[in-house]
Write a protein that holds these residues in place. Structure first.
Motif, short mmCIF file in Angstrom:
data_model
loop_
_atom_site.label_atom_id
_atom_site.label_comp_id
_atom_site.label_asym_id
_atom_site.label_seq_id
_atom_site.Cartn_x
_atom_site.Cartn_y
_atom_site.Cartn_z
N ILE A 12 33.48 65.73 66.33
CA ILE A 12 32.82 65.19 65.14
C ILE A 12 31.41 64.71 65.47
O ILE A 12 30.47 64.98 64.73
CB ILE A 12 33.67 64.07 64.50
CG1 ILE A 12 34.93 64.67 63.88
CG2 ILE A 12 32.87 63.29 63.46
CD1 ILE A 12 35.94 63.64 63.40
N TYR A 13 31.26 64.03 66.61
CA TYR A 13 29.93 63.56 67.01
C TYR A 13 28.99 64.74 67.27
O TYR A 13 27.84 64.74 66.82
CB TYR A 13 30.03 62.68 68.25
CG TYR A 13 28.72 62.10 68.71
CD1 TYR A 13 27.88 61.43 67.82
CD2 TYR A 13 28.31 62.20 70.03
CE1 TYR A 13 26.68 60.89 68.24
CE2 TYR A 13 27.11 61.66 70.46
CZ TYR A 13 26.30 61.01 69.56
OH TYR A 13 25.11 60.47 69.96
N ALA A 14 29.47 65.76 67.96
CA ALA A 14 28.66 66.95 68.21
C ALA A 14 28.28 67.62 66.89
O ALA A 14 27.13 68.04 66.71
CB ALA A 14 29.40 67.93 69.11
N ALA A 15 29.22 67.69 65.96
CA ALA A 15 28.93 68.30 64.65
C ALA A 15 27.90 67.48 63.89
O ALA A 15 27.02 68.04 63.21
CB ALA A 15 30.22 68.44 63.84
N LYS A 16 27.97 66.15 63.98
CA LYS A 16 26.97 65.30 63.32
C LYS A 16 25.59 65.54 63.92
O LYS A 16 24.60 65.67 63.17
CB LYS A 16 27.34 63.82 63.46
CG LYS A 16 28.51 63.39 62.63
CD LYS A 16 28.69 61.88 62.55
CE LYS A 16 29.01 61.26 63.86
NZ LYS A 16 29.34 59.82 63.75
N CYS A 17 25.52 65.64 65.23
CA CYS A 17 24.22 65.86 65.89
C CYS A 17 23.64 67.22 65.52
O CYS A 17 22.45 67.34 65.20
CB CYS A 17 24.37 65.73 67.41
SG CYS A 17 24.71 64.04 67.95
N VAL A 18 24.47 68.24 65.53
CA VAL A 18 24.01 69.59 65.15
C VAL A 18 23.59 69.59 63.69
O VAL A 18 22.57 70.17 63.32
CB VAL A 18 25.11 70.65 65.44
CG1 VAL A 18 24.76 71.98 64.80
CG2 VAL A 18 25.31 70.79 66.94
N SER A 19 24.36 68.91 62.84
CA SER A 19 23.99 68.82 61.42
C SER A 19 22.65 68.12 61.25
O SER A 19 21.85 68.51 60.38
CB SER A 19 25.06 68.04 60.64
OG SER A 19 26.28 68.71 60.67
N GLY A 20 22.39 67.11 62.07
CA GLY A 20 21.11 66.42 62.03
C GLY A 20 19.95 67.35 62.36
O GLY A 20 18.93 67.37 61.68
N VAL A 21 20.13 68.13 63.42
CA VAL A 21 19.08 69.09 63.81
C VAL A 21 18.87 70.10 62.69
O VAL A 21 17.73 70.38 62.29
CB VAL A 21 19.45 69.81 65.13
CG1 VAL A 21 18.50 70.96 65.40
CG2 VAL A 21 19.44 68.83 66.29
N LEU A 22 19.95 70.65 62.15
CA LEU A 22 19.83 71.66 61.10
C LEU A 22 19.20 71.09 59.83
O LEU A 22 18.36 71.73 59.20
CB LEU A 22 21.20 72.27 60.79
CG LEU A 22 21.81 73.13 61.90
CD1 LEU A 22 23.23 73.54 61.53
CD2 LEU A 22 20.94 74.34 62.18
N ALA A 23 19.58 69.86 59.47
CA ALA A 23 19.01 69.24 58.27
C ALA A 23 17.51 69.00 58.43
O ALA A 23 16.72 69.31 57.54
CB ALA A 23 19.73 67.93 57.97
#
Length: 171
Positions: A12-23
């Motif tokens: 979940i943390y990795a997905a949040k970080c990747v989502s942050g980069v993509l956003a």
């Protein structure tokens, strides 16, 4: 073997970080904004690996970032001597975080102070400072939005579908 709860938190943390980069990258492309580094750093500073208090911690970090950005900006208004004013701004940021009970997020506040107060040679000081304050605030808001998205009941249900609980029936 890593326990399933720890694996779930990590994913979940990795997905949040990747989502942050993509956003950040997607919005910067849509808005034709080039200076994404400060937004990215602010997003990552707001996100938390722990799910139990992620929203509370994100809000605390946003408050601390606001303290740090305001301290840095206000000290630039007093005098543009970067070394002297940065030392004072760092001290003020630490003291204010303590007074406002934001100690867990003091490091993120200090990062915001430094982000706002530094500028490249030849750049106009005030334009850079204002742009950096806005970048920090935008990153904080994106980090909070990502935290809300990932820490609602639908995110938990999705995580349980992807990583189902082990069968304790002795099989």
């Amino acid at each position: 073997m890593i326990d399933q709860q720890r694996t779930k938190r990590l994913l979940i943390y990795a997905a949040k970080c990747v989502s942050g980069v993509l956003a950040v990258m997607g919005l910067s492309w849509l808005l034709n904004y080039q200076d994404v580094i400060w937004v990215l750093i602010s997003v990552m500073l707001v996100l938390s690996p722990d799910g139990s208090d992620a929203v509370t911690l994100a809000v605390t970090r946003i408050k601390a970032n606001a303290v740090g950005a305001a301290s840095g900006f206000l000290l630039l208004l007093i005098h543009p001597n970067m070394i002297f004013m940065m030392c004072i701004a760092v001290m003020i940021t630490v003291v204010l975080c303590n007074i406002l009970y934001l100690e867990p997020a003091t490091r993120t506040a200090l990062a915001a102070t430094i982000i706002v107060m530094t500028h490249e040679a030849g750049e106009h000081l005030w334009d850079t400072a204002v742009a950096r304050v806005l970048s920090v605030l935008a990153g904080c808001l994106l980090g909070l939005l990502i935290t809300f998205i990932f820490h609602n009941k639908y995110a938990r249900q999705t995580a349980e579908i992807i990583l189902p609980k082990p069968d304790k029936g002795g099989e």
